[in-house]
Each structure stands twice: as C-alpha cells, then as structure tokens.
Write an enzyme that holds these catalytic residues in place. Structure first.
Site, PDB file in Angstrom:
ATOM      1  N   CYS A  39       0.428  -0.772   0.120  1.00 57.77           N
ATOM      2  CA  CYS A  39       0.142   0.049  -0.171  1.00 57.77           C
ATOM      3  C   CYS A  39       1.027   1.449   0.287  1.00 57.77           C
ATOM      4  O   CYS A  39       1.999   1.426  -0.836  1.00 57.77           O
ATOM      5  CB  CYS A  39      -1.046  -0.441   1.482  1.00 57.77           C
ATOM      6  SG  CYS A  39      -2.486   1.058   0.773  1.00 57.77           S
ATOM      7  N   HIS A  63      -3.893  -4.890   0.013  1.00 55.74           N
ATOM      8  CA  HIS A  63      -3.661  -5.605   1.235  1.00 55.74           C
ATOM      9  C   HIS A  63      -3.315  -7.012   1.034  1.00 55.74           C
ATOM     10  O   HIS A  63      -4.980  -7.413   1.414  1.00 55.74           O
ATOM     11  CB  HIS A  63      -4.749  -4.684   1.998  1.00 55.74           C
ATOM     12  CG  HIS A  63      -4.813  -3.525   2.841  1.00 55.74           C
ATOM     13  ND1 HIS A  63      -4.108  -2.915   2.981  1.00 55.74           N
ATOM     14  CD2 HIS A  63      -4.860  -2.040   1.446  1.00 55.74           C
ATOM     15  CE1 HIS A  63      -4.405  -0.988   2.914  1.00 55.74           C
ATOM     16  NE2 HIS A  63      -4.713  -1.049   2.898  1.00 55.74           N
ATOM     17  N   GLU A  78      -2.942  -8.595   3.559  1.00 53.27           N
ATOM     18  CA  GLU A  78      -3.000  -9.172   5.065  1.00 53.27           C
ATOM     19  C   GLU A  78      -4.832  -9.694   4.492  1.00 53.27           C
ATOM     20  O   GLU A  78      -4.836 -10.448   5.965  1.00 53.27           O
ATOM     21  CB  GLU A  78      -2.697  -8.792   5.178  1.00 53.27           C
ATOM     22  CG  GLU A  78      -2.762  -7.564   5.962  1.00 53.27           C
ATOM     23  CD  GLU A  78      -2.636  -6.167   4.959  1.00 53.27           C
ATOM     24  OE1 GLU A  78      -1.485  -6.470   3.659  1.00 53.27           O
ATOM     25  OE2 GLU A  78      -2.758  -5.002   4.895  1.00 53.27           O
TER      26      GLU A  78
END
Lengths: 199, 253
Positions: A77, A177, A179
């Site tokens: 990001c 993202h 994650e």
C-alpha cells in the site's frame, strides 16, 4: 527464518502481523537498523499519508536503510508508494527504488475515490503470484496509484490500468492489502516468504 | 473490474452474536468468530460487527473479540457501536479491526469525523447514517433510529464526506426489517451525490433486491443480517445469481 516488519508511523500493522501468524510465520516488528539488516525477509507496510510517513523515515534514517537492503523486501500500500520516485500526495519525494511516480486517481464520473474494494489482477508475472487462479481478486483501499511501467508485475484497472504490483531486483511491492485479501492474499504472502534470493 | 460487495452484519452483545442464527453446523451459534469465519469462507467480501452494548466492562470483551476475529478472518472487517473518541478507535484498530464505524457520536460532534480521518486516515473511517422519511423529507436519526435529528440525510452525507469519511453505511429505518427491498431511490440519490462508497442496508429480503440496489440504487455494497444468519439467502448462491445478472462479483475459487 527471520522476518521483520518495519515499524514506523504509517498506521495499523496489526492486520499484517495477524496474517503472518495465520500462515505460521514468526516476525519481529522493529525500526532498528541492525535488526532490519539481519532479517531474511523485510515487510514494509503502510497506511496513511505519504509526506508524513517519509518525514518519519528520514528522521530515523530509514529512507537510506530501506533502499540499500539486499534481502527480499515487500512494500504494501503506502509502503509501495514510498518505494516509488515521487508521490503527488503531499508533493513527496520518495525513496526511488521503483522508477515510477505515484499520482492521484483523476476525478472521473462513475469512479469513486478512494478505490475501495475487491478488484482483479491481470498480466501477472514472477514468483509472488505463482499458483494463483487467473485474474484473482484482492482488496484495495487507495486514492493514489503508480502507472504501469517496465517494473510492473501485476496490473489492476480502475479509471485506467495501474501497477498493482512492482518488482525490481530484491524489491517487491503490492498496492493492495494482501493481509486481508482472503486466500489469494495469503498465498501471495506465503510466496514472498518462499522467495529465495539475496541480491 | 471493481466488484460490488456483499457484507453480512453481526450484532454483538457481551461478545456474542445477538440475533439467532440458522447455522446448524455451528458448534456455537452465538460465537461471532466462528460465524465470521464461515461467512469469509462462503465468499462474504467484508464483515461488519455491530456492538450493541457500551459499558466499560463490555468494551473490554469487545476488544478481546476483535482480536480473535482479526486472528481468524482474512477479509476486511468493520467494528461499530458506542465509538466516540480517538482512544476508542485506537484500541479497536490496535486489536486488528480494519475499519471502524461511527454514528450517533458523529452527529453529536461532527468534528470527530475530521479528527479520526486526520489521525487514522479516511480509509478506515465509516460513518453510519440511520435515516427515516418524515414529513416528506429524509431525516437522520440516532439511537438505533429512534431519535430524529435536525439533519437532512443528503446534506449530512455530503458533510461527512467533506469531513473525511471514507465510506457511508446508509440504513433506511423505513425498510429495515421489512424484507421488502432496500430504499432504492434514496440510496441512488446518496450514492450519486457522494464520491465515496455507499453501503446500502435495510430491507434485503430476496436476491432480486440486491440486483436493484446495485443497479438502480447505485450502491457499492449491500449489507444484511438476518437473511444471511437464517440462511434465507446463502452468500455463494447470491453471488452466483448477481454474477449471472451481470453485476461484478468477486469469485472465490
């Protein structure tokens, strides 16, 4: 294997830490140069505003440390944007690992900014997207993006095509993202931890 | 292509889901962590956890719950309910929430939206608007839709966008619980005027309602609770149906 998450003021890294725990990877969250240099893998996350984040990195000398790292580095990001040459956000000179600038999405009817939600990756290359189905979906939240360039290893299309992932030498970066991008994101993180190289 | 999002909402009290659920395969139907994980596996694009309690002890339970959810779930999730300060938000984000949602506290103190956006970034600040049609006008309500305010819904939506909100969660109290469909016209008006994503909520009763809210209603995401919990609509089937109707959906292999 020693994985370091670089600690700085750019927001919430909790999700990254939990994602690593889910795949059974141990990590250290630190801004200590020696610890960072001795890591096998470095994750450089980021949520927040580019100029504030760069100012913080400069203050701690991390703006010199990060581009000089030799082990695999993954910027995500705002972390990815800070590895580019320049960002329109706060008129910020960034670290210049990637030879591309970061610009704001132009105001365009029908396209809200930030680009928020799940969008797909196309023209994927390299080890990080290995084993993924065609055009997989990942989660984006961002108002600025890097154009497609020779270092692009995955493209996403919003308003126009932009760099969803970049790669140069030992540096990898993802605008999305990973994650919180479901199983796709998890695979990308696993692939990064499996990358075997020191340049 | 950016997809439209399907978001199940879980109401939480004392760290447990409140409304009953119909998941027979659940060991513990009241466990928000397990329920959230099932939704994530089924292809939900995000989750919203709405805490309907607010005492200090219960906040601690909530933080612990958020931590467990963040550990287990690999899609974005939002936490709302009783949030009124930078400290509240900080605690939830540090526990692993991806976004927080504020409602009454933003109405009471609009500067809070600016402060939170400044401190944490717009991307994690959702402002929820509960709206009801009163005397020919859409009026913002607080306290679970019971208390009217002076604010007109469209003007308030623009204001919170200007103050730095990253998303709007728009709940029509007129359609909520009716299963007769989302408030299409209002959603279209808000979504058309706002340059930030609008999550439509309230009234989902059929798959066709989601088609309406994404096409005519111009919503970026659709949120529902009981129809998912009671399996009246299952997320994989819903996403398949919407895909067939030409609405961009994330497919999970």
């Amino acid at each position: 294997m020693k994985t370091v998450i670089i600690k700085y003021n750019a927001g919430n890294v909790q999700s990254v830490m939990y994602a690593l725990e889910r795949i059974g990877a141990s990590y250290l969250l630190t801004d200590d140069e020696a610890e960072i240099r001795s890591a096998d893998k470095v994750i450089f996350p980021g949520v927040g505003e580019a100029s504030t984040a760069m100012a913080y990195l400069r203050q701690r000398g991390l703006d010199k440390v990060i581009p000089s790292l030799k082990q695999p580095v993954l910027g995500t990001c705002v972390g990815m944007q800070l590895l580019c040459r320049y960002s329109e956000e706060g008129n910020t000179t960034c670290m210049g690992v990637f030879d591309v600038d970061v610009r704001r999405f132009p105001a365009t009817p029908g396209f809200k900014v930030p680009h928020t939600g799940w969008n797909n990756l196309t023209t994927m290359q390299g080890p990080l997207t290995e084993g993924l189905a065609e055009n997989p979906y990942v989660y984006f939240v961002h108002s600025y993006c890097a154009d497609v360039c020779p270092e692009t290893i995955a493209v996403c299309d919003y308003v126009s095509p932009f760099s969803a992932m970049l790669h140069r030498d030992n540096f990898y970066a993802a605008q999305f993202h990973a994650e919180i991008s479901g199983n796709v994101g998890q695979r990308i993180l696993e692939n990064f931890l499996d990358v075997d190289q020191r340049s | 292509m950016l997809t439209k999002r399907i978001i199940p909402c879980l109401d939480i009290k004392d760290g447990r889901t409140v409304k009953g659920t119909n998941f027979v395969n659940l060991r513990d139907a009241g466990d928000p962590v397990e329920l959230g994980a099932i939704y994530a596996r089924e292809g939900a694009d995000e989750l919203v956890f709405l805490d309907i309690t607010a005492t200090v002890d219960e906040r601690k339970t909530l933080i612990e719950l958020v931590r467990k959810v963040a550990h287990t779930v690999n899609i974005p999730f939002t936490v709302g309910g009783g949030i009124s300060s930078i400290a509240d938000v900080s605690a939830l984000l540090n526990a692993g929430a991806d976004k927080i949602s504020i409602n009454s506290s933003a109405v009471r103190n609009p500067d809070l939206v600016d402060e939170l956006a400044q401190e944490f970034g717009s991307q994690c600040i959702v402002v929820a608007i509960d709206t009801r049609f009163v005397d020919g006008e859409h009026i913002v309500h607080t306290h679970g839709g019971r208390r009217p305010t002076e604010l007109r819904t469209l003007a308030w939506a623009k204001e919170i966008e200007n103050r730095g909100a990253g998303e709007i969660l728009l709940t029509s109290m007129d359609t909520d619980g009716t299963k007769a469909g989302f408030a299409i016209e209002l959603t279209a008006r808000i979504s058309g005027a706002a340059n930030i994503p609008v999550i439509a909520s309230g009234g989902a009763g059929s798959m066709a309602h989601f088609v309406d809210v994404f096409t005519t209603g111009k919503a970026d995401a659709g949120l529902a609770a009981s129809i998912f919990h009671f399996k009246e609509i299952e997320i994989p089937a819903l996403k398949r149906f919407l895909s067939q109707q030409g609405i961009p959906m994330r497919t999970t292999a």
